[in-house]
Design a protein around this motif. Structure first.
Motif, PDB file in Angstrom:
ATOM      1  N   GLU A 384      44.440  42.465  43.180  1.00 39.61           N
ATOM      2  CA  GLU A 384      43.576  43.183  44.121  1.00 39.61           C
ATOM      3  C   GLU A 384      42.207  43.460  43.510  1.00 39.61           C
ATOM      4  O   GLU A 384      41.173  43.288  44.153  1.00 39.61           O
ATOM      5  CB  GLU A 384      44.239  44.488  44.565  1.00 39.61           C
ATOM      6  N   PHE A 385      42.200  43.882  42.247  1.00 39.00           N
ATOM      7  CA  PHE A 385      40.916  44.147  41.592  1.00 39.00           C
ATOM      8  C   PHE A 385      40.133  42.852  41.414  1.00 39.00           C
ATOM      9  O   PHE A 385      38.954  42.758  41.778  1.00 39.00           O
ATOM     10  CB  PHE A 385      41.130  44.815  40.237  1.00 39.00           C
ATOM     11  N   SER A 386      40.788  41.846  40.830  1.00 37.87           N
ATOM     12  CA  SER A 386      40.071  40.618  40.479  1.00 37.87           C
ATOM     13  C   SER A 386      39.559  39.880  41.709  1.00 37.87           C
ATOM     14  O   SER A 386      38.432  39.353  41.705  1.00 37.87           O
ATOM     15  CB  SER A 386      40.970  39.701  39.644  1.00 37.87           C
ATOM     16  N   GLU A 387      40.341  39.852  42.761  1.00 37.10           N
ATOM     17  CA  GLU A 387      39.913  39.141  43.966  1.00 37.10           C
ATOM     18  C   GLU A 387      38.667  39.782  44.570  1.00 37.10           C
ATOM     19  O   GLU A 387      37.736  39.087  44.995  1.00 37.10           O
ATOM     20  CB  GLU A 387      41.047  39.114  44.989  1.00 37.10           C
ATOM     21  N   SER A 388      38.635  41.103  44.586  1.00 41.96           N
ATOM     22  CA  SER A 388      37.477  41.779  45.175  1.00 41.96           C
ATOM     23  C   SER A 388      36.216  41.547  44.356  1.00 41.96           C
ATOM     24  O   SER A 388      35.124  41.369  44.906  1.00 41.96           O
ATOM     25  CB  SER A 388      37.751  43.281  45.300  1.00 41.96           C
ATOM     26  N   ILE A 389      36.367  41.500  43.064  1.00 43.02           N
ATOM     27  CA  ILE A 389      35.175  41.396  42.219  1.00 43.02           C
ATOM     28  C   ILE A 389      34.724  39.947  42.069  1.00 43.02           C
ATOM     29  O   ILE A 389      33.524  39.651  42.022  1.00 43.02           O
ATOM     30  CB  ILE A 389      35.440  42.064  40.852  1.00 43.02           C
ATOM     31  N   ILE A 390      35.684  39.013  42.019  1.00 45.42           N
ATOM     32  CA  ILE A 390      35.338  37.590  41.907  1.00 45.42           C
ATOM     33  C   ILE A 390      34.635  37.101  43.174  1.00 45.42           C
ATOM     34  O   ILE A 390      33.728  36.269  43.112  1.00 45.42           O
ATOM     35  CB  ILE A 390      36.612  36.761  41.635  1.00 45.42           C
ATOM     36  N   ASN A 391      35.020  37.653  44.315  1.00 42.13           N
ATOM     37  CA  ASN A 391      34.446  37.209  45.593  1.00 42.13           C
ATOM     38  C   ASN A 391      33.396  38.177  46.144  1.00 42.13           C
ATOM     39  O   ASN A 391      33.077  38.133  47.334  1.00 42.13           O
ATOM     40  CB  ASN A 391      35.563  37.019  46.617  1.00 42.13           C
ATOM     41  N   SER A 392      32.858  39.029  45.287  1.00 45.49           N
ATOM     42  CA  SER A 392      31.832  39.967  45.742  1.00 45.49           C
ATOM     43  C   SER A 392      30.538  39.226  46.077  1.00 45.49           C
ATOM     44  O   SER A 392      30.205  38.207  45.459  1.00 45.49           O
ATOM     45  CB  SER A 392      31.556  41.017  44.659  1.00 45.49           C
TER      46      SER A 392
END
Length: 427
Positions: A384-392
């Motif tokens: 959840e954390f990584s997906e939000s930040i990678i696709n920001s």
């Protein structure tokens, strides 16, 4: 794609064998990871590097006064041995190695309560000791149920010089001190060697910002005697599941997945990666590490070596999503710390077991204390954390290591503190 914790757990079983730095078993585990990567439809490759260690052919320690008894020892790798035939020296217990304990130690073999940090190690060298003993386990250990830890002296110590060094059972050390051992005969025959270790690397190119890189990391090696499923087969299978997710859901930014070898002997895999990819590092925006997970009893944590804003971001995300996650700004003794030292913001997600709830660095690091459901908890939080930040739309993490963390990193890596400029030099 939904997270499949049973698939993670089955892969964990496959790599759940002793796989020490530079061993054939470590390479076997790397190839199992490569096969899994291929089954996902990705192309992985191995990157080799050398891991310094020692080949030990003889190791004995015997109390010769006031009684005679031989004890089992485990020499430190990358220390030095004794002359052939051994040495007979006075023995003394120096407790924590305070300055008062370090008087008149020349030529003596010393026992201490803890492994020496670089500062104490240098003092021992300067005192002219013949060698030192550290303790492993507890005074209540049963020999047939426990092992003596095998360790490697790190370069931050050996830069001050090399001396014989061994680990012993706390139970045996207790007996030596209780029975007033005063003289020992020690013989250690060993030679320095280098063994090939490997990092396993996969790259998924970003769909919109391919020049910006976020990397996932987890070490896949173990210490001797340990199947290393909690530390850190668990992290290895978690980032494998995340590779599967991002393969099916292409990331906006380039994502690298690296399984590091030889972490347990001084972060050698991540250090080798940083050295070999120096030109690429300027594109790295964040390193996401997973190290220890899957314990049935435990708590979820994120250790952030970056600006306070990232700590707050992860904490707020956890609260919004309803994740019971403790977030702290700190360094973590894992590959993330090597990246942070190179100036790349880093975060380690982990699941810490309460005392006695799961075990690291012993033969008790086994599947019995882990579950698929516990693995899933850390996986979902990391996803959840990584997906939000990678696709920001705009990358929200400043590529900066704050001064507070820089001081902790310098302390961890035993770097000399930078001298402040005098007022005259600033003019």
């Amino acid at each position: 794609m939904s997270i499949n914790c049973q698939r993670e757990f089955e892969l964990l079983k496959k790599i759940g064998f002793v796989r020490t730095s530079g061993s054939e078993e470590e390479l076997k585990a790397a190839n199992i990871l490569l096969e899994e990567i291929s089954s996902i439809g990705c192309e992985g490759h191995l990157e080799a590097f050398n891991a310094p260690t020692s080949r030990i052919t003889k190791a004995t320690l015997k109390v010769v006064e006031p009684y005679e008894k031989e004890y089992e020892i485990a020499p430190y790798n990358c220390a030095i041995g004794t002359p052939e035939g051994g040495i007979t020296t006075d023995f003394i217990y120096i407790e924590d190695g305070l300055d008062v304990n370090l008087v008149d130690l020349k030529g003596k073999f010393v026992l201490m309560n803890t492994r020496p940090n670089p500062k104490l190690y240098k003092k021992l060298i300067d005192a002219g000791i013949a060698g030192y003993i550290t303790m492993s386990g507890t005074a209540m250990d049963e020999e047939d149920k426990t092992d003596i830890s095998i360790a490697r002296i790190r370069e931050k110590n050996t830069k001050h010089g090399k001396i014989p060094a061994v680990n012993m059972r706390t139970k045996d050390c207790f007996q030596m001190v209780r029975d007033n051992a005063s003289k020992v005969h020690v013989e250690i025959i060993m030679e320095d060697v280098e063994l090939p270790s490997h990092n396993v690397v996969v790259t998924l190119e970003g769909t919109k910002y391919p020049e910006e890189i976020i990397s996932f990391g987890a070490h896949y090696d173990s210490v001797p005697y340990s199947t290393g499923v909690y530390d850190n087969g668990a992290g290895s299978v978690i980032i494998m599941e995340l590779l599967r997710h991002f393969k099916e859901n292409p990331p906006m930014r380039t994502v690298k997945f690296v399984w590091y070898g030889s972490e347990e002997v001084g972060l050698l895999g991540s250090k080798a990666y940083l050295k070999d990819h120096e030109e690429e590092l300027k594109k790295h925006l964040l390193m996401i590490n997973v190290d220890v997970a899957g314990s049935i009893l435990g708590k979820e944590m994120a250790l952030v070596t970056a600006e306070q804003s990232l700590v707050d971001y992860i904490d707020h995300t956890a609260k919004i999503k309803g994740f019971p996650l403790k977030v702290e700004q700190d360094i973590y003794s894992s590959d993330s710390t090597a990246f942070a030292d190179a100036g790349i913001p880093s975060v380690t997600f982990c699941r810490f077991a309460p005392h006695g709830g799961a075990f690291i660095h012993t033969r008790n690091d086994v599947m019995d204390y882990l579950s698929a459901e516990a693995l899933e908890k850390t996986t979902i939080i990391t996803k959840e954390f990584s997906e939000s930040i990678i696709n920001s739309v705009v990358f929200p993490v400043e590529r900066k290591i704050p001064d507070k963390m820089r001081k902790e990193l310098d302390k961890y890596f035993d770097k000399e503190p930078k001298k402040e400029e005098s007022s005259d030099s600033k003019k």
